[in-house]
Design an enzyme around this catalytic site. Structure first.
Site, PDB file in Angstrom:
ATOM      1  N   ASP A  39     -13.494   4.949  13.351  1.00 17.97           N
ATOM      2  CA  ASP A  39     -12.174   5.403  12.917  1.00 17.97           C
ATOM      3  C   ASP A  39     -11.348   5.911  14.100  1.00 17.97           C
ATOM      4  OD1 ASP A  39     -10.169   6.204  11.001  1.00 17.97           O
ATOM      5  OD2 ASP A  39     -10.857   8.279  11.229  1.00 17.97           O
ATOM      6  N   THR A  64       1.549   3.408  -2.233  1.00 18.16           N
ATOM      7  CA  THR A  64       1.196   4.612  -2.985  1.00 18.16           C
ATOM      8  C   THR A  64       0.091   5.396  -2.274  1.00 18.16           C
ATOM      9  OG1 THR A  64      -0.335   3.284  -4.282  1.00 18.16           O
ATOM     10  CG2 THR A  64       1.835   3.642  -5.232  1.00 18.16           C
ATOM     11  N   GLY A  65      -0.300   4.920  -1.105  1.00 18.86           N
ATOM     12  CA  GLY A  65      -1.416   5.559  -0.393  1.00 18.86           C
ATOM     13  C   GLY A  65      -0.988   6.756   0.439  1.00 18.86           C
ATOM     14  N   ASP A  66      -2.043   7.369   0.963  1.00 16.55           N
ATOM     15  CA  ASP A  66      -1.947   8.557   1.789  1.00 16.55           C
ATOM     16  C   ASP A  66      -1.037   8.365   3.021  1.00 16.55           C
ATOM     17  OD1 ASP A  66      -3.318  11.098   2.264  1.00 16.55           O
ATOM     18  OD2 ASP A  66      -4.075  10.071   4.061  1.00 16.55           O
ATOM     19  N   LYS A 104      -7.642  22.276  15.278  1.00 10.57           N
ATOM     20  CA  LYS A 104      -6.974  20.972  15.341  1.00 10.57           C
ATOM     21  C   LYS A 104      -6.427  20.847  16.747  1.00 10.57           C
ATOM     22  CE  LYS A 104      -4.106  17.510  13.836  1.00 10.57           C
ATOM     23  NZ  LYS A 104      -4.628  16.161  13.900  1.00 10.57           N
ATOM     24  N   HIS A 161      -8.072   5.180  19.070  1.00 10.62           N
ATOM     25  CA  HIS A 161      -7.307   6.214  19.779  1.00 10.62           C
ATOM     26  C   HIS A 161      -7.973   6.684  21.078  1.00 10.62           C
ATOM     27  CE1 HIS A 161      -5.341   6.102  15.997  1.00 10.62           C
ATOM     28  NE2 HIS A 161      -6.072   7.000  15.379  1.00 10.62           N
ATOM     29  N   LYS A 189      -4.116   0.434  11.615  1.00 11.98           N
ATOM     30  CA  LYS A 189      -5.510   0.403  12.030  1.00 11.98           C
ATOM     31  C   LYS A 189      -6.398   0.877  10.879  1.00 11.98           C
ATOM     32  CE  LYS A 189      -7.762   3.831  13.527  1.00 11.98           C
ATOM     33  NZ  LYS A 189      -7.892   4.891  12.536  1.00 11.98           N
ATOM     34  N   GLY A 212       0.849  -1.203   0.000  1.00 15.67           N
ATOM     35  CA  GLY A 212       0.000   0.000   0.000  1.00 15.67           C
ATOM     36  C   GLY A 212       0.873   1.238   0.000  1.00 15.67           C
ATOM     37  N   GLU A 263     -10.417  17.871  14.608  1.00 12.47           N
ATOM     38  CA  GLU A 263      -9.611  18.103  13.402  1.00 12.47           C
ATOM     39  C   GLU A 263     -10.282  19.178  12.559  1.00 12.47           C
ATOM     40  OE1 GLU A 263      -7.773  14.451  11.536  1.00 12.47           O
ATOM     41  OE2 GLU A 263      -9.484  13.565  12.553  1.00 12.47           O
TER      42      GLU A 263
HETATM   43  C1  BG6 Z   1      -6.196   8.231  11.992  1.00 17.28           C
HETATM   44  C2  BG6 Z   1      -7.570   8.340  11.404  1.00 17.28           C
HETATM   45  O1  BG6 Z   1      -6.055   7.040  12.706  1.00 17.28           O
HETATM   46  O2  BG6 Z   1      -5.970   9.337  12.859  1.00 17.28           O
HETATM   47  C3  BG6 Z   1      -7.727   9.650  10.666  1.00 17.28           C
HETATM   48  O3  BG6 Z   1      -7.805   7.257  10.537  1.00 17.28           O
HETATM   49  C4  BG6 Z   1      -7.375  10.813  11.553  1.00 17.28           C
HETATM   50  O4  BG6 Z   1      -9.053   9.793  10.177  1.00 17.28           O
HETATM   51  C5  BG6 Z   1      -6.024  10.604  12.209  1.00 17.28           C
HETATM   52  O5  BG6 Z   1      -7.346  11.987  10.768  1.00 17.28           O
HETATM   53  C6  BG6 Z   1      -5.751  11.666  13.254  1.00 17.28           C
HETATM   54  O6  BG6 Z   1      -4.431  11.541  13.690  1.00 17.28           O
HETATM   55  P1  BG6 Z   1      -3.613  12.787  14.194  1.00 17.28           P
HETATM   56  O7  BG6 Z   1      -2.312  12.209  14.607  1.00 17.28           O
HETATM   57  O8  BG6 Z   1      -3.526  13.745  13.048  1.00 17.28           O
HETATM   58  O9  BG6 Z   1      -4.405  13.360  15.338  1.00 17.28           O
END
Ligand code: BG6
Length: 454
Positions: free
Chosen positions: A227, A12-14, A322, A232, A140, A10, A208
């Site tokens: 998610d 090439t992904g984000d 954020k 988290h 995850k 994976g 965020e």
């Molecule tokens: C990831 C989620 O686990 O955590 C994302 O899949 C979220 O949707 C990201 O944007 C947030 O992480 P951080 O470190 O930017 O707070």
């Protein structure tokens, strides 16, 4: 460790462009990983290493050091679901790896591919069950509910031993999350008041400002609850609510975290789901999607230490700021209640992002001839206290820990299993989905559920 190889599925992904490559770059530049490190980036697309790195660099607006990465990255085209294509990958790997080489197979792919890719890794002989120099890292989310997660885990144990399996929750690699147990257990002033008698409530907030980027395909199936809360936020809650572990070895800490999750109950009536305006126009999002991009809920931890203390959990995208923070609010003192002055409660802020540190809000008299009072805050910032402004990213820490066989900051199966069990209890609820443009649109709704929640 003389040699280290990352094999990224994976690639090439984000996640690879935004987190993994920058983290590997930093570790290499700082000489935290061996000179002889190699990254084999796997993908379907027809790149060569140069064009791959250029594309990754473009997608994150030029933050990569291409000259440096070109030295250690090798792009390899492969259809990762096709076992026949693994032979070539194996030959490639054999050119570089010897018996002592640490090999990290990183699955930066969705959970639907975990089983197929793991089976291919195993059947092709890329990874040998029980060979601990080879580890497999799973990003995850681990599954999308209890059933799918259990199935994945069951299959993985067929191919690899638990010691070879690393399940990522990148919040555990953040500086202040690593610091939480020290702040709690190595400070008398906190340890002695870490009880329901003194704590009024706990807020765990991850806001965020960004939307879902180009992750519509994944996110629309998940939503904020799965998610973020399942992983988290529950992990953070565990570290706040757990008892003193038998030791600080990984397994003992995990045993205590598990006991917390077993004792969490969620107040179903408290749940607020929201969806940001414009979400339905995001790429790969269904036009009538009811996926939550915001969730608020109130939970309790039914242990003698925390019984009765509300834990307010809140997370969402496209909000006002954020910010990841945990706020512990303490009860008023008896004197404070008697005085009837506009005094505030003490609050401990565990600041996780964007700044990381600790803040303690106190009441104080305004200096001078007046007898008025005011709130003051004692603050400590970890990054500003570092002379080099050298804040390390969560993924740097986690990759380094995986490379050096440290599992404390990775999640054990039973933590994930219990967290899914909890989330599954509410996944079929269909509370109203509140559209929002700003966070303000949600405030009144949350406060109606509980006036202390914000
Ligand atoms: C990831 C989620 O686990 O955590 C994302 O899949 C979220 O949707 C990201 O944007 C947030 O992480 P951080 O470190 O930017 O707070």
């Amino acid at each position: 460790m003389k040699k280290l190889i990352f094999i990224i599925f994976g690639s090439t992904g984000d996640l690879t462009s935004r987190k993994l490559l920058p983290a590997i770059q930093k570790l290499y530049q700082d000489k935290d990983i061996p000179e002889e490190s190699l990254v084999i980036a796997l993908g379907r697309k027809a790149y060569d290493t140069n064009s791959y790195l250029e594309e990754m660099n473009r997608s994150i607006h030029g933050q990569l050091d291409l000259r440096m990465l070109n030295k250690i990255v090798h792009y390899h085209q492969i259809q990762i679901t096709n076992l026949n294509e693994y032979e070539r990958l194996k030959q490639l790997l054999e050119q570089y790896a010897d018996k002592a080489t640490r090999q990290l197979f990183y699955l930066a792919v969705g959970p639907d591919l975990f089983i197929d890719v793991s089976r291919n890794i195993y059947q092709s002989g890329l990874v040998e069950k029980g060979n601990e120099t080879q580890a497999v890292i799973f990003e995850k989310p681990f599954g999308h509910d209890l059933e799918s997660a259990t199935k994945i885990n069951h299959e993985l144990w067929e191919f690899f031993t638990e010691k070879q399996i690393f399940r990522i929750d990148h919040y555990l690699g953040k500086e202040m999350i690593q610091n939480l147990l020290t702040v709690r257990f190595a400070n008398r002033i906190f340890e002695d008041v870490w009880y329901n008698r003194a704590i009024k409530n706990v807020k765990i907030i991850v806001k965020e400002t960004a939307g879902i980027h180009n992750r519509g395909g994944y996110y629309d199936q998940a939503g904020a609850l799965k998610d973020m809360v399942q992983s988290h936020l529950i992990q953070m809650l565990c570290l706040i609510a757990m008892e003193v572990p038998l030791s600080y070895y990984s397994e003992d800490v995990k045993n205590e975290k598990v006991k917390v999750i077993e004792n969490i109950s969620i107040e179903k009536e408290s749940i607020v789901f929201g969806q940001y305006d414009g979400y339905l126009n995001e790429e790969k999002v269904s036009p009538d999607s009811t996926t939550d991009t915001f969730v608020f809920l109130k939970a309790f931890v039914n242990t003698p230490r925390f019984k009765g203390v509300p834990f307010y959990l809140m997370t969402g995208k496209k909000l006002d700021t954020k910010q990841s923070v945990i706020i512990i609010e303490f009860e008023e003192t008896i004197e404070q209640r008697k005085w009837n002055l506009p005094l505030s409660t003490n609050k401990l802020f565990i600041k996780i992002d964007p700044e990381d540190g600790v803040g303690l809000r106190l009441n104080s008299k305004v200096p001078g001839l007046t007898s008025k009072t005011e709130e003051v805050e004692l603050e400590y910032f970890t990054s500003s206290s570092n002379a080099f402004g050298n804040k390390s990213e969560a993924y740097e820490k986690l990759l380094l820990d995986a490379a050096t066989y440290h599992k404390s900051l990775f999640t054990r199966w039973d933590e994930i299993e219990l967290a899914w069990r909890l989330i599954d209890q509410i996944k079929d609820l269909e509370p109203t989905l509140h559209p929002y443009h700003h966070f303000d649109d949600l405030k009144a709704i949350i406060l109606e559920k509980d006036e202390h929640a914000l």
